[in-house]
Design an enzyme around this catalytic site. Structure first.
Site, PDB file in Angstrom:
ATOM      1  N   ASN A 123    -131.289  12.946  10.167  1.00  0.00           N
ATOM      2  CA  ASN A 123    -132.255  12.658   9.093  1.00  0.00           C
ATOM      3  C   ASN A 123    -132.814  13.936   8.460  1.00  0.00           C
ATOM      4  OD1 ASN A 123    -131.741  10.101   9.924  1.00  0.00           O
ATOM      5  ND2 ASN A 123    -133.794   9.652  10.707  1.00  0.00           N
ATOM      6  N   THR A 151    -135.642  12.881 -42.497  1.00  0.00           N
ATOM      7  CA  THR A 151    -136.391  11.919 -41.692  1.00  0.00           C
ATOM      8  C   THR A 151    -135.771  10.565 -42.000  1.00  0.00           C
ATOM      9  OG1 THR A 151    -138.045  11.431 -43.382  1.00  0.00           O
ATOM     10  CG2 THR A 151    -138.555  13.258 -41.899  1.00  0.00           C
ATOM     11  N   HIS A 152    -135.683   9.708 -41.002  1.00  0.00           N
ATOM     12  CA  HIS A 152    -135.002   8.413 -41.158  1.00  0.00           C
ATOM     13  C   HIS A 152    -133.556   8.600 -41.614  1.00  0.00           C
ATOM     14  CE1 HIS A 152    -139.121   6.616 -41.172  1.00  0.00           C
ATOM     15  NE2 HIS A 152    -139.386   7.719 -41.864  1.00  0.00           N
ATOM     16  N   ASN A 210    -110.745  14.545 -35.066  1.00  0.00           N
ATOM     17  CA  ASN A 210    -111.935  13.818 -34.618  1.00  0.00           C
ATOM     18  C   ASN A 210    -112.895  14.729 -33.853  1.00  0.00           C
ATOM     19  OD1 ASN A 210    -110.818  11.411 -35.649  1.00  0.00           O
ATOM     20  ND2 ASN A 210    -109.602  11.176 -33.783  1.00  0.00           N
ATOM     21  N   GLU A 252    -118.747  13.445 -29.792  1.00  0.00           N
ATOM     22  CA  GLU A 252    -118.903  12.013 -29.485  1.00  0.00           C
ATOM     23  C   GLU A 252    -119.150  11.791 -28.002  1.00  0.00           C
ATOM     24  OE1 GLU A 252    -115.999   9.433 -32.007  1.00  0.00           O
ATOM     25  OE2 GLU A 252    -115.093  11.403 -31.751  1.00  0.00           O
ATOM     26  N   TYR A 301    -137.449   7.665   7.389  1.00  0.00           N
ATOM     27  CA  TYR A 301    -136.055   7.548   6.964  1.00  0.00           C
ATOM     28  C   TYR A 301    -135.616   6.090   6.998  1.00  0.00           C
ATOM     29  CZ  TYR A 301    -131.024   7.952   6.580  1.00  0.00           C
ATOM     30  OH  TYR A 301    -129.744   7.789   6.152  1.00  0.00           O
ATOM     31  N   GLN A 352    -129.178   6.898   2.021  1.00  0.00           N
ATOM     32  CA  GLN A 352    -127.794   7.383   1.916  1.00  0.00           C
ATOM     33  C   GLN A 352    -127.243   7.164   0.502  1.00  0.00           C
ATOM     34  OE1 GLN A 352    -125.109   6.855   5.344  1.00  0.00           O
ATOM     35  NE2 GLN A 352    -123.843   5.629   3.989  1.00  0.00           N
ATOM     36  N   LYS A 366    -127.027  10.125  -2.861  1.00  0.00           N
ATOM     37  CA  LYS A 366    -126.156  11.230  -3.230  1.00  0.00           C
ATOM     38  C   LYS A 366    -125.218  10.929  -4.400  1.00  0.00           C
ATOM     39  CE  LYS A 366    -125.624  11.730   1.291  1.00  0.00           C
ATOM     40  NZ  LYS A 366    -126.959  11.244   1.618  1.00  0.00           N
TER      41      LYS A 366
HETATM   42  N1  ARG Z   1    -125.303   9.563   6.068  1.00  0.00           N
HETATM   43  C1  ARG Z   1    -126.719   9.568   6.246  1.00  0.00           C
HETATM   44  C2  ARG Z   1    -127.398   9.818   4.884  1.00  0.00           C
HETATM   45  O1  ARG Z   1    -126.758  10.284   4.022  1.00  0.00           O
HETATM   46  C3  ARG Z   1    -127.094  10.654   7.192  1.00  0.00           C
HETATM   47  C4  ARG Z   1    -128.312  10.322   7.994  1.00  0.00           C
HETATM   48  C5  ARG Z   1    -127.970   9.221   8.920  1.00  0.00           C
HETATM   49  N2  ARG Z   1    -129.065   8.930   9.760  1.00  0.00           N
HETATM   50  C6  ARG Z   1    -129.070   7.893  10.554  1.00  0.00           C
HETATM   51  N3  ARG Z   1    -130.112   7.720  11.273  1.00  0.00           N
HETATM   52  N4  ARG Z   1    -128.104   7.021  10.576  1.00  0.00           N
HETATM   53  O2  ARG Z   1    -128.548   9.515   4.713  1.00  0.00           O
END
Ligand code: ARG
Length: 479
Positions: free
Chosen positions: A114, A159-160, A289, A294, A321, A326, A329
């Site tokens: 975590n 403008t506009h 183009n 675009e 946590y 997760q 990302k």
């Molecule tokens: N893959 C998890 C994440 O990206 C990592 C942390 C996992 N922790 C756990 N207690 N399962 O958040």
């Protein structure tokens, strides 16, 4: 016997990732790109464990050496990633244990995935912010260079999307530079607030072992370590900020893209076709183009989507946590990639932009855009503004041609000198108020824009120093 047992233990997934739901829970496909940060973070962690006496100096040194070896393997594409090990953290730890035997299993002392993942993400974030800022600054520099070449180039201001009053191209381009300056500044704020180390928060409640989070924070170039372990493992504010900053940045780029699309059309004709702006049509041989512009316009949608996805994942989460985190990302990586790609493409296109100054001047010479100037002329002669506005509006609604003769015939308040007003270049030069479009005012503005870019360059160099630390740690061999 012991050796076979060890081998078996190493090849088997650790119990904490063994579950029939393993496939659903796995995050490796997304988080494996965090490996440089994971490894540098682990090196800093084992060094700290050594410094406070939880590990011997020799153990800490061997672990750091092993971690650098794992890094070399991954960087050389000689690392066997295993999906059954759930994530990048467990992949690294299992490999380290294969290399070092039972010593490898000490790397995770006083640490949880975590606080580990929170650390990895912060290290990634610093680098991503820096990369985006670098491209933002390059785009600003490109726009400033173009502006310098077009201080005297007149064009209609809108403008506009209706022709409104004449401006200079330099003034228009610099408007984008200032927007980007605010984007740059917001990203610096994000960098600064994100530059706090969460390592040492453990799973949520620190450790009973005598760890020192400040040592890790310092080693990795963070401004400080966390103040609250619950906050440290759950705080994704810097990511949310980053996605907002990228959303607004790409919204800005989409507006600029739309202008380039319009300007490249035959209807405007302000831009000449250049290959840097796009490709041709597979069917129509005459087409060029403005695809780059675009796509710059089109990318903002998915970046905004990424921001919404993250905020929705964070909403209503109890401390500390939760596995929902997760999901943070993928949107961040996606938004960062697309914002960067957009900036890189615009950085290729902007220096190549070729303006058709005569078309712009022709569009700017529309005398109806000088209606406000005519009203202000009357104001200078003592007519109340509302009355002047009415007089000019009535003139324009009854006259096609706007010239001195017809104006004077229309109202005695227009004198001989009114003809001078109708020259667009002089009209632009008269708009010499602070922050205005007159060439003289724009020269002052250009100086200020260059100063702003100088400060950005300095901020960028400071950020680069922090970003470099990760890569230096990975290269260094322990003494
Ligand atoms: N893959 C998890 C994440 O990206 C990592 C942390 C996992 N922790 C756990 N207690 N399962 O958040």
């Amino acid at each position: 016997m012991a050796a076979t047992l060890e081998k078996k233990a190493a090849s088997e997934a650790p119990s904490y990732v063994r579950t029939p739901a393993a496939k659903f829970l796995a995050s490796l496909a997304v988080d494996r790109r965090l490996y440089p940060y994971d490894l540098a973070g682990s090196i800093a962690h084992v060094e700290m464990l050594g410094a406070v006496g939880i590990l011997t100096a020799e153990e800490a040194g061997s672990l750091a050496h092993g971690l650098r070896k794992v890094h070399t393997e991954i960087a050389a594409d000689a690392f066997a990633w295993r999906d059954d090990l759930e994530d990048v953290h467990t992949n690294v730890e299992v490999r380290l244990t294969e290399l070092l035997g039972p010593l490898g299993a000490k790397v995770h002392t006083a640490r949880s995935r975590n606080d580990q993942v929170a650390l990895d993400e912060r290290l990634y974030l610093r680098e991503a912010v820096h990369a985006v800022q670098e491209q933002v600054l390059a785009l600003q520099s490109g726009l400033v260079a173009l502006a310098e070449a077009h201080v005297e180039t007149v064009m209609p201001g809108y403008t506009h999307l209706q022709r409104a009053q004449p401006v200079t191209l330099a003034h228009h381009l610099l408007a984008h530079v200032w927007r980007l300056s605010r984007d740059f500044d917001r990203l610096s704020g994000c960098f600064q607030r994100g530059n706090i180390s969460p390592l040492g928060a453990g799973a949520l409640a620190g450790s009973t072992l005598p760890i020192d989070p400040a040592i890790v924070a310092h080693r990795l170039g963070f401004a400080a370590a966390f103040e609250n372990s619950l906050d440290a493992v759950s705080d994704r504010d810097p990511f949310a900020e980053f996605l907002f900053d990228l959303s607004l940045l790409t919204v800005h780029l989409s507006g600029f893209g739309e202008e380039l699309v319009l300007w490249a059309s035959a209807e405007f004709g302000f831009l000449k076709p250049v290959p840097e702006l796009g490709s041709g049509s597979s069917l129509m041989p005459q087409k060029r183009n403005p695809d780059v512009a675009e796509l710059a316009r089109g990318k903002a949608g998915r970046v905004i989507g990424d921001l919404v996805a993250l905020l929705a994942a964070l909403k209503s989460l109890p401390l500390a946590y939760n596995r929902d985190l997760q999901e943070d990302k993928a949107p961040v990586f996606d938004a960062a990639n697309h914002a960067l790609e957009t900036l890189v493409a615009l950085n290729l296109a902007v220096p190549a932009l070729a303006f058709d100054e005569s078309k712009m001047a022709k569009a700017a010479a529309d005398p109806r855009m000088l209606a406000t100037d005519l009203a202000e002329y009357l104001v200078a002669k003592g007519v109340p503004f509302r009355e002047a506005h009415g007089t000019v509006a009535e003139f324009l609604s009854t006259h096609e041609k706007v010239d001195a003769k017809s104006l004077r015939e229309f109202s005695a308040k227009f004198r001989e000198d009114v003809g001078e007003l109708l020259d667009v270049r002089r009209a632009v030069s008269r708009r010499n108020t602070p922050g205005g479009p007159a060439p003289e005012a724009v020269l002052g503005q250009l100086g200020k824009a260059k100063d702003a870019l100088g400060l950005e360059r300095y901020a960028l160099s400071k950020h680069a120093e922090s970003v470099q630390i990760v890569h230096e740690i990975l290269r260094e061999e322990p003494k």
